[in-house]
Design a protein around this motif. Structure first.
Motif, mmCIF file in Angstrom:
data_model
loop_
_atom_site.group_PDB
_atom_site.id
_atom_site.type_symbol
_atom_site.label_atom_id
_atom_site.label_comp_id
_atom_site.label_asym_id
_atom_site.label_seq_id
_atom_site.Cartn_x
_atom_site.Cartn_y
_atom_site.Cartn_z
ATOM 1 N N GLU A 122 0.837 -1.215 0.000
ATOM 2 C CA GLU A 122 0.000 0.000 0.000
ATOM 3 C C GLU A 122 0.864 1.254 0.000
ATOM 4 O OE1 GLU A 122 -3.660 -1.945 2.516
ATOM 5 O OE2 GLU A 122 -2.532 -0.303 3.438
ATOM 6 N N LYS A 123 1.952 1.197 0.755
ATOM 7 C CA LYS A 123 2.773 2.413 0.932
ATOM 8 C C LYS A 123 3.946 2.463 -0.038
ATOM 9 C CE LYS A 123 1.136 3.099 5.520
ATOM 10 N NZ LYS A 123 1.020 2.418 6.791
ATOM 11 N N GLU A 124 3.995 1.526 -0.960
ATOM 12 C CA GLU A 124 5.060 1.454 -1.984
ATOM 13 C C GLU A 124 6.458 1.554 -1.367
ATOM 14 O OE1 GLU A 124 3.786 4.571 -4.620
ATOM 15 O OE2 GLU A 124 2.519 3.165 -5.723
ATOM 16 N N ILE A 125 6.645 0.746 -0.330
ATOM 17 C CA ILE A 125 7.936 0.715 0.387
ATOM 18 C C ILE A 125 9.016 0.121 -0.529
ATOM 19 C CG2 ILE A 125 9.139 -0.445 2.297
ATOM 20 C CD1 ILE A 125 7.175 1.859 3.172
ATOM 21 N N ASP A 126 10.186 0.764 -0.552
ATOM 22 C CA ASP A 126 11.264 0.175 -1.344
ATOM 23 C C ASP A 126 12.558 -0.008 -0.538
ATOM 24 O OD1 ASP A 126 11.921 2.811 -1.178
ATOM 25 O OD2 ASP A 126 11.965 3.189 -3.332
ATOM 26 N N TYR A 127 12.458 0.042 0.793
ATOM 27 C CA TYR A 127 13.611 -0.250 1.651
ATOM 28 C C TYR A 127 13.096 -0.681 3.018
ATOM 29 C CZ TYR A 127 18.581 0.058 2.759
ATOM 30 O OH TYR A 127 19.895 -0.240 3.049
ATOM 31 N N LEU A 128 13.634 -1.782 3.532
ATOM 32 C CA LEU A 128 13.193 -2.282 4.845
ATOM 33 C C LEU A 128 14.347 -2.188 5.837
ATOM 34 C CD1 LEU A 128 11.433 -5.415 3.382
ATOM 35 C CD2 LEU A 128 10.244 -3.656 4.685
ATOM 36 N N LEU A 129 14.051 -1.652 7.022
ATOM 37 C CA LEU A 129 15.059 -1.585 8.074
ATOM 38 C C LEU A 129 14.557 -2.356 9.286
ATOM 39 C CD1 LEU A 129 17.771 -0.412 9.139
ATOM 40 C CD2 LEU A 129 16.404 1.453 10.127
ATOM 41 N N ALA A 130 15.180 -3.494 9.545
ATOM 42 C CA ALA A 130 14.804 -4.322 10.697
ATOM 43 C C ALA A 130 15.547 -3.815 11.923
ATOM 44 C CB ALA A 130 15.173 -5.779 10.432
ATOM 45 N N VAL A 131 14.807 -3.475 12.976
ATOM 46 C CA VAL A 131 15.435 -3.035 14.222
ATOM 47 C C VAL A 131 15.048 -4.058 15.296
ATOM 48 C CG1 VAL A 131 15.682 -1.149 15.870
ATOM 49 C CG2 VAL A 131 15.189 -0.637 13.461
ATOM 50 N N GLY A 132 15.932 -5.002 15.550
ATOM 51 C CA GLY A 132 15.578 -6.049 16.506
ATOM 52 C C GLY A 132 16.542 -7.220 16.450
ATOM 53 N N GLY A 133 16.051 -8.362 16.932
ATOM 54 C CA GLY A 133 16.854 -9.578 16.964
ATOM 55 C C GLY A 133 16.591 -10.457 15.761
ATOM 56 N N GLY A 134 16.963 -11.718 15.893
ATOM 57 C CA GLY A 134 16.819 -12.663 14.780
ATOM 58 C C GLY A 134 15.390 -12.726 14.267
ATOM 59 N N SER A 135 14.427 -12.634 15.173
ATOM 60 C CA SER A 135 13.032 -12.777 14.742
ATOM 61 C C SER A 135 12.605 -11.607 13.853
ATOM 62 C CB SER A 135 12.116 -12.877 15.958
ATOM 63 O OG SER A 135 12.410 -14.063 16.664
ATOM 64 N N VAL A 136 12.943 -10.399 14.273
ATOM 65 C CA VAL A 136 12.563 -9.224 13.473
ATOM 66 C C VAL A 136 13.324 -9.249 12.138
ATOM 67 C CG1 VAL A 136 12.638 -6.695 13.367
ATOM 68 C CG2 VAL A 136 11.947 -7.845 15.488
ATOM 69 N N ILE A 137 14.584 -9.616 12.198
ATOM 70 C CA ILE A 137 15.387 -9.634 10.966
ATOM 71 C C ILE A 137 14.867 -10.719 10.017
ATOM 72 C CG2 ILE A 137 17.695 -9.946 9.990
ATOM 73 C CD1 ILE A 137 18.831 -8.857 12.663
ATOM 74 N N ASP A 138 14.627 -11.919 10.547
ATOM 75 C CA ASP A 138 14.114 -13.004 9.695
ATOM 76 C C ASP A 138 12.753 -12.636 9.112
ATOM 77 O OD1 ASP A 138 16.335 -14.394 10.464
ATOM 78 O OD2 ASP A 138 15.277 -16.125 11.260
ATOM 79 N N GLY A 139 11.903 -12.053 9.961
ATOM 80 C CA GLY A 139 10.578 -11.647 9.496
ATOM 81 C C GLY A 139 10.696 -10.625 8.368
ATOM 82 N N THR A 140 11.637 -9.725 8.517
ATOM 83 C CA THR A 140 11.829 -8.677 7.513
ATOM 84 C C THR A 140 12.382 -9.269 6.211
ATOM 85 O OG1 THR A 140 12.194 -7.154 9.327
ATOM 86 C CG2 THR A 140 12.941 -6.428 7.147
ATOM 87 N N LYS A 141 13.238 -10.271 6.341
ATOM 88 C CA LYS A 141 13.741 -10.953 5.135
ATOM 89 C C LYS A 141 12.576 -11.629 4.396
ATOM 90 C CE LYS A 141 18.430 -12.051 6.781
ATOM 91 N NZ LYS A 141 19.303 -13.131 7.268
ATOM 92 N N PHE A 142 11.671 -12.200 5.184
ATOM 93 C CA PHE A 142 10.504 -12.840 4.567
ATOM 94 C C PHE A 142 9.655 -11.792 3.845
ATOM 95 C CE2 PHE A 142 5.976 -13.697 4.750
ATOM 96 C CZ PHE A 142 5.906 -14.849 3.986
ATOM 97 N N VAL A 143 9.385 -10.667 4.502
ATOM 98 C CA VAL A 143 8.567 -9.605 3.882
ATOM 99 C C VAL A 143 9.254 -9.121 2.602
ATOM 100 C CG1 VAL A 143 7.722 -7.234 4.189
ATOM 101 C CG2 VAL A 143 7.510 -8.894 6.067
ATOM 102 N N ALA A 144 10.565 -8.896 2.686
ATOM 103 C CA ALA A 144 11.317 -8.401 1.523
ATOM 104 C C ALA A 144 11.198 -9.362 0.345
ATOM 105 C CB ALA A 144 12.788 -8.223 1.911
ATOM 106 N N THR A 145 11.198 -10.652 0.638
ATOM 107 C CA THR A 145 11.107 -11.666 -0.424
ATOM 108 C C THR A 145 9.672 -11.774 -0.928
ATOM 109 O OG1 THR A 145 12.902 -12.868 0.645
ATOM 110 C CG2 THR A 145 11.658 -14.080 -1.007
#
Ligand code: NZQ
Ligand code: ZN
Length: 383
Positions: A83-106
């Motif tokens: 919806e927001k046409e995001i083109d960069y993700l910044l994960a601020v957290g531990g493995g869970s936030v980072i892994d979750g963000t990798k999933f969203v990015a993919t």
């Protein structure tokens, strides 16, 4: 040593006060989505530092990513990013936030239902660019291409790899570890320790440099763990902990060597079925894997015992027994139970895990010789 190709594109930005560097690390023309977990970043000042550094950027936020990140939650994030046409993700957290963000990015680059690349190892190669501000030392996700996602509704925990998910950069400020609950320090030490064992206690690969690197990380952890448990505000210990965790799973010690990962594969099922913390599952399963697979791992168990714990007395069999006991004792010294019974887990779970591996036709271990029956034996060993 086996043939290998190595490339790791993640830029590490390490040290006190480095979160301010975000300002220059992310281009200002990007629409950034900041992702975070349950709110620890609000209490320890990390959120304020990130917001201050990005005050001239266009940013949106998505919070509430759980430990063992949940598929359903992440799919909400995917929708918001679209919806927001995001083109960069910044994960601020531990493995869970980072892994979750990798999933969203993919998932943002994936046509169709993204569960597909978690259910089966389908090659995925695209992702929206991402970066991280790491807040917990444990998984190494800040400098690797892996991600582990849970789907509670189905009692599943699955992983995928995507080279486009190597973070563009990761900021490692050791002072962020000061606010970690002790339980998470213990989990992080154990996760890091087992990452090394999975890549080192296999068979002799004639990879001397990688062995010394692995032993260096293990010895560092054995040395600093009691100090970290006593005083979490020591900058040098936190620095070494954070660096050890990153180096344990960023591909360096894996170059040219066989890898095991049976402990992780079995542990993942314990989380899927009972919600145990990742580090806790590893502390339970590893002593079982080492005991049952001791003949296959003979040479490396002896080397590990001697070089990390100084075990050099007795027959080979006695020394192997001593190193398995020392490993379990080390985990227990961090306040973590190492038996299934410590968590009220019994026969039913053991059978279910073996059934799952049978169904998925999984053979585990560095030699691919751990059958579902051997998985059962391993779990019986740590009942
Ligand atoms: O959610 P918030 O409020 O931020 O709290 C978190 C969470 O409750 C808290 N925390 C994190 N940093 C903190 C803090 N609390 C206070 N101060 C801080 N500075 O710690 C809790 C646990 O966080 P989590 O991210 O779940 O921990 P961890 O880094 O151990 O990640 C575990 C996940 O990573 C996966 C695991 O399976 C599990 O899902 N793994 C990922 C790997 C990879 N991508 O390479 C490899 C690993 O083997 C592992 O499987
Ligand atoms: Zn792990």
């Amino acid at each position: 040593m086996n043939n290998f190709i190595f490339q790791n594109p993640t830029k590490l930005v390490f040290g006190k006060g480095q979160i301010a560097k975000l300002r220059k690390l992310i281009p200002t023309d990007k629409k950034v989505m900041i992702t975070y977990g349950g709110g620890s970043i609000f209490k320890n000042g990390v959120y304020d530092q990130v917001k201050e550094a990005l005050k001239n950027h266009t940013v949106t936020e998505f919070g509430g990513i759980e430990p063992n990140p949940e598929y359903e939650t992440l799919m909400h994030c995917v929708t918001e990013c679209r919806e927001k046409e995001i083109d960069y993700l910044l994960a601020v957290g531990g493995g869970s936030v980072i892994d979750g963000t990798k999933f969203v990015a993919t998932a943002l680059k994936w046509e169709g239902d993204p569960w597909a690349f978690l259910e089966k190892p389908i090659p995925v190669t695209e992702a929206v660019p991402l970066a991280t501000v790491l807040t917990i030392a444990a998984t190494g996700s800040e400098m690797n291409n892996g991600s582990v996602i849970s789907r509670r509704e189905r009692k599943e925990k699955r992983f995928f790899f995507n080279d486009a998910c190597y973070p563009q950069f990761s900021i490692l400020d050791p002072t962020v570890l000061y606010s970690l609950p002790q339980k998470q320090v213990a989990n992080g030490v154990i996760d890091t320790f087992i990452h090394v064992l999975e890549q080192y206690v296999t068979f002799d690969n004639q990879a001397y440099v990688q062995d010394y690197w692995a032993e260096g990380i293990l010895k560092t952890l054995v040395n600093i763990a009691p100090k970290l448990m006593e005083n979490q505000h020591d900058y040098d210990n936190c620095s070494n902990f954070m660096y050890a965790a990153t180096m344990a799973l960023n591909g360096f010690i894996a170059m040219g060597v066989a890898q095991d990962w049976a402990t992780h594969m079995i542990g993942q099922e314990l989380t899927a079925l009972h919600g145990l913390d990742h580090g806790v599952t590893l502390a339970i399963v590893y002593p079982g894997v080492a005991s049952v697979m001791r003949e296959d791992k003979r040479e490396k168990l002896l080397q590990y015992g001697e070089r990390v714990f100084g075990i050099n007395q007795g027959s080979d069999d006695e020394r192997i027994e001593q190193v398995i006991v020392a490993t379990e004792k080390f985990f227990r010294s961090l306040g973590v139970g190492t038996r299934l019974s410590d968590y009220g887990i019994g026969e039913e779970t053991i059978n279910e895990i073996a059934r799952r591996f049978e169904e998925r036709k999984f053979m585990l271990g560095e030699k691919g010789n751990i059958t579902p029956d051997i998985v059962k034996e391993i779990l019986h060993h740590v009942k």
